[in-house]
Motif scaffolding. Structure first.
Motif, mmCIF file in Angstrom:
data_model
loop_
_atom_site.group_PDB
_atom_site.id
_atom_site.type_symbol
_atom_site.label_atom_id
_atom_site.label_comp_id
_atom_site.label_asym_id
_atom_site.label_seq_id
_atom_site.Cartn_x
_atom_site.Cartn_y
_atom_site.Cartn_z
ATOM 1 N N TYR B 35 -48.915 -8.499 -14.439
ATOM 2 C CA TYR B 35 -49.430 -8.962 -13.396
ATOM 3 C C TYR B 35 -49.896 -10.112 -12.561
ATOM 4 C CZ TYR B 35 -53.189 -5.682 -16.304
ATOM 5 O OH TYR B 35 -52.986 -4.185 -16.403
ATOM 6 N N GLN B 37 -50.505 -12.464 -10.265
ATOM 7 C CA GLN B 37 -51.949 -13.516 -9.718
ATOM 8 C C GLN B 37 -51.551 -14.590 -8.288
ATOM 9 O OE1 GLN B 37 -54.471 -16.100 -11.979
ATOM 10 N NE2 GLN B 37 -56.354 -15.058 -11.152
ATOM 11 N N GLY B 40 -56.287 -18.349 -7.151
ATOM 12 C CA GLY B 40 -57.748 -18.283 -6.250
ATOM 13 C C GLY B 40 -58.317 -17.217 -6.434
ATOM 14 N N ARG B 41 -56.791 -15.900 -6.715
ATOM 15 C CA ARG B 41 -57.235 -14.403 -6.104
ATOM 16 C C ARG B 41 -57.132 -13.759 -7.350
ATOM 17 N NH1 ARG B 41 -56.102 -14.359 -0.709
ATOM 18 N NH2 ARG B 41 -57.074 -12.220 -0.905
ATOM 19 N N GLY B 42 -57.388 -12.356 -7.381
ATOM 20 C CA GLY B 42 -57.589 -11.313 -8.364
ATOM 21 C C GLY B 42 -56.127 -10.659 -8.589
ATOM 22 N N LEU B 43 -56.410 -9.870 -10.003
ATOM 23 C CA LEU B 43 -55.056 -9.629 -11.014
ATOM 24 C C LEU B 43 -54.866 -8.785 -10.345
ATOM 25 C CD1 LEU B 43 -56.676 -11.011 -14.004
ATOM 26 C CD2 LEU B 43 -54.627 -11.722 -13.402
ATOM 27 N N HIS B 45 -52.091 -5.335 -10.963
ATOM 28 C CA HIS B 45 -50.880 -4.948 -11.884
ATOM 29 C C HIS B 45 -49.720 -4.372 -11.492
ATOM 30 C CE1 HIS B 45 -49.364 -1.477 -14.530
ATOM 31 N NE2 HIS B 45 -50.073 -1.961 -15.102
ATOM 32 N N PHE B 88 -48.298 -13.204 -15.368
ATOM 33 C CA PHE B 88 -49.117 -12.812 -17.166
ATOM 34 C C PHE B 88 -48.470 -11.648 -17.073
ATOM 35 C CE2 PHE B 88 -51.967 -16.036 -16.267
ATOM 36 C CZ PHE B 88 -52.641 -16.537 -15.398
ATOM 37 N N PHE B 102 -54.463 -11.690 -22.532
ATOM 38 C CA PHE B 102 -53.096 -12.312 -21.773
ATOM 39 C C PHE B 102 -52.041 -13.669 -22.043
ATOM 40 C CE2 PHE B 102 -54.179 -10.746 -17.036
ATOM 41 C CZ PHE B 102 -54.994 -9.574 -17.855
ATOM 42 N N GLY B 103 -51.368 -13.100 -21.778
ATOM 43 C CA GLY B 103 -50.115 -13.845 -21.655
ATOM 44 C C GLY B 103 -51.061 -16.072 -20.602
ATOM 45 N N THR B 104 -50.317 -17.070 -21.042
ATOM 46 C CA THR B 104 -50.786 -18.114 -20.303
ATOM 47 C C THR B 104 -50.407 -17.906 -18.877
ATOM 48 O OG1 THR B 104 -48.457 -18.801 -21.403
ATOM 49 C CG2 THR B 104 -50.861 -19.592 -22.735
#
Lengths: 114, 112
Positions: B35, B37, B40-43, B45, B88, B102-104
């Motif tokens: 994903y 990002q 500050g916004r959405g994820l 795919h 991510f 999720f990963g970091t």
């Protein structure tokens, strides 16, 4: 392309107040989710919902949280008495097959508890 | 390390160069997803690779998966300034564990 819609995009609330975050999943999806992301941290799973009941929840999702699908289109997350540490970005997601073909996320609601 | 850890944590490259990000995970998976990002916004795919696949392409994206090493990589070729974002990886387990873990994340900065 179908979207997951979240409202509001940003909500500021006082500590102790109740908030309801709203989501409209993709219409032919059957599985619904809430995730959250505290600023600078990982995206964390909160809850999954299928067939009008919770199918899985994380340890974050305590008694202060609840989810509902009040009608055929909306999916809501309620926080009963907000705490400062609830400040985060909350993402709604939906999937047609438990995520085995992927998820569609909304653009998120930024919740700020003051 | 935790399920889904990316490295590097941050990556800065010149526009036009290729960017490679890696992800490691611990438990068995049904699929792995990447994903993006924006701040500050959405994820968003990007791509999904199943556990029985080794490589997948989508436009300028190439994902590999090595289940024996429990690792994946995301390659973005011919990077553009608009690719600046956090990336991510996220894993989906088998039946009974379908949530995304999720990963970091890797913070990618493309320098014009």
């Amino acid at each position: 392309e179908p979207e997951v819609t979240q409202t509001p995009s940003h909500q500021v609330t006082q500590m102790g107040q109740e908030v309801i975050l709203r989501c409209v999943p993709i219409s032919n999806h059957l599985y619904f989710y809430w995730y959250r992301q505290i600023l600078g941290q990982k995206v964390e799973f909160l809850v999954s919902f299928y067939n009008n009941e919770i199918s899985e929840k994380s340890e974050i999702f305590d008694d202060q949280f609840s989810v509902e699908r009040p009608d055929g289109s909306n999916f809501t997350l309620k926080i009963r008495s907000t705490k400062l540490e609830d400040s985060a970005m909350y993402f709604c997601a939906s999937s047609r097959d438990r995520g085995f073909s992927g998820y569609t996320f909304g653009s998120g609601t930024r919740l700020t508890v003051v | 390390s935790q399920q889904g850890e990316e490295d590097p944590q941050a990556l800065s490259i010149q526009e036009g160069e290729n960017a490679t990000m890696n992800c490691s995970y611990k438990t068995s998976i049904n699929n792995l997803q990447w994903y993006r990002q924006n701040s500050g916004r959405g994820l968003v795919h990007l791509i999904l690779i199943r556990s029985n696949e080794r490589e997948k392409h989508s436009g300028r994206l190439r994902v590999t998966l090595d289940t024996s090493k429990k690792s994946s990589s995301l390659l973005i070729t011919a990077s553009r300034a608009a690719d600046t974002a956090s990336y991510f990886c996220a894993t989906v387990g088998g039946f009974g564990n379908e949530k995304l873990t999720f990963g970091t994340g890797t913070r990618l900065t493309i320098i014009p």
